[in-house]
Design an enzyme around this catalytic site. Structure first.
Site, short mmCIF file in Angstrom:
data_model
loop_
_atom_site.label_atom_id
_atom_site.label_comp_id
_atom_site.label_asym_id
_atom_site.label_seq_id
_atom_site.Cartn_x
_atom_site.Cartn_y
_atom_site.Cartn_z
N SER A 78 0.80 -1.24 0.00
CA SER A 78 0.00 0.00 0.00
C SER A 78 0.82 1.28 0.00
O SER A 78 0.26 2.37 -0.15
CB SER A 78 -0.97 0.01 1.18
OG SER A 78 -2.03 -0.89 0.92
N LYS A 217 3.01 6.60 4.96
CA LYS A 217 2.09 5.58 4.43
C LYS A 217 2.59 4.20 4.83
O LYS A 217 3.78 3.90 4.69
CB LYS A 217 2.00 5.68 2.90
CG LYS A 217 0.94 4.73 2.33
CD LYS A 217 -0.45 5.19 2.68
CE LYS A 217 -1.53 4.16 2.31
NZ LYS A 217 -1.58 3.03 3.26
N THR A 218 1.67 3.40 5.34
CA THR A 218 1.97 2.01 5.65
C THR A 218 1.78 1.15 4.42
O THR A 218 1.13 1.54 3.45
CB THR A 218 1.06 1.47 6.77
OG1 THR A 218 -0.30 1.66 6.36
CG2 THR A 218 1.32 2.20 8.09
N GLY A 219 2.33 -0.05 4.50
CA GLY A 219 2.11 -1.05 3.47
C GLY A 219 2.29 -2.43 4.08
O GLY A 219 3.11 -2.61 4.98
#
Length: 274
Positions: A78, A217-219
């Site tokens: 993500s 932003k996480t992923g």
């Protein structure tokens, strides 16, 4: 474990962002290996890497823990929603942050996904189905053109089976390359309209303080997870890109922020300690 507040901050932050100092993004020839940061990963029983690029003041510093892994490419998961949003804006698939994408009625495990979305909410909740719409409308050839244009990882949006190519496909990027992409975005140097880059940076805002803004932003791919972004200070930004294995799946996800914040605290750059 700390949780970020969700806020709509575009207009109040615009003036603040303009006031922050802009720094050059020239990387050091040889990042300094921080073997001592292994203790932080051990504290959380995690295996991974982190790259930190500190542009505060006149002396640019770049540190890395686990240099070999920092150069290894992984699925962006993500974190790819950041460049993907720029592609969608540039291609006029989405006109602005207020455009509504109607929920398809499919019940998903994360409740906030089960509703209409805007670009802002899709970024905030990491709503995969919205970005699947972007991918379908862009097509593989156009996506590859964009990826090549911004030199994003291996620039390969192909996929061998059903799924999203940034999660289950061949697209891959390293932590070092994540930093370079974020630096270009920070300075509005990507080949997109400045207004679109400013909007995407605003969509990345997780939290703000008196003198800092946290863009991140996480992923999560399933086997490993990311947290990438920067803390913006009056004296300049501090970029970070963390990648860890997640053998315990959901139980490991909070480690991404915890490790990063501990490391930022060690260099007096943690927004939570300001």
């Amino acid at each position: 474990m700390f949780k970020f507040a969700s806020r709509v901050l575009l207009k109040p932050l615009t003036a603040l962002l303009i006031c922050f100092a802009m720094q050059t993004s020239t990387a050091l020839a040889t990042p300094v290996e921080r073997a001592d940061w292994q203790a932080v990963f051990a504290k959380y029983d995690a295996v991974g890497t982190i790259v930190v690029f500190d542009q505060r003041g006149n002396e640019v510093k770049e540190w890395v823990y686990n240099t070999d892994r920092a150069k290894q490419r992984f699925s962006p998961a993500s974190t790819y929603k950041v460049p993907h949003s720029l592609f969608a804006l540039d291609a006029n698939i989405v006109t602005d942050e207020l455009q509504v994408f109607k929920w398809d009625g499919i019940e998903r495990s994360f409740a906030p996904h089960n509703q209409d979305q805007t670009l802002r909410s899709a970024m905030q909740y990491s709503a995969l189905w919205v970005f699947d719409i972007f991918a379908k409308q862009l097509g593989e050839a156009k996506a590859q053109q964009y990826l090549t244009k911004i030199n994003y990882g291996n620039a390969d949006p192909s996929i061998a089976s059903n799924g999203s190519y940034w999660v289950d496909g061949k697209l891959a990027i390293s932590a070092t390359e994540q930093i370079k992409f974020l630096q270009a975005l920070y300075q509005n140097q990507l080949p997109f309209k400045q207004a679109d880059q400013l909007l995407v940076k605003d969509l990345m805002i997780n939290e703000t303080g008196k003198d800092w803004i946290l863009h991140a932003k996480t992923g999560w791919q399933g086997r490993y997870g990311w947290w990438v972004g920067w803390v913006e200070w009056p004296t300049g930004p501090v970029f970070f890109a963390l990648n860890i294995d997640t053998p315990n799946r959901l139980q490991d996800l909070d480690k991404r922020q915890a490790i990063t914040l501990d490391i930022l605290t060690s260099i007096d750059a943690s927004p939570m300690s300001s």
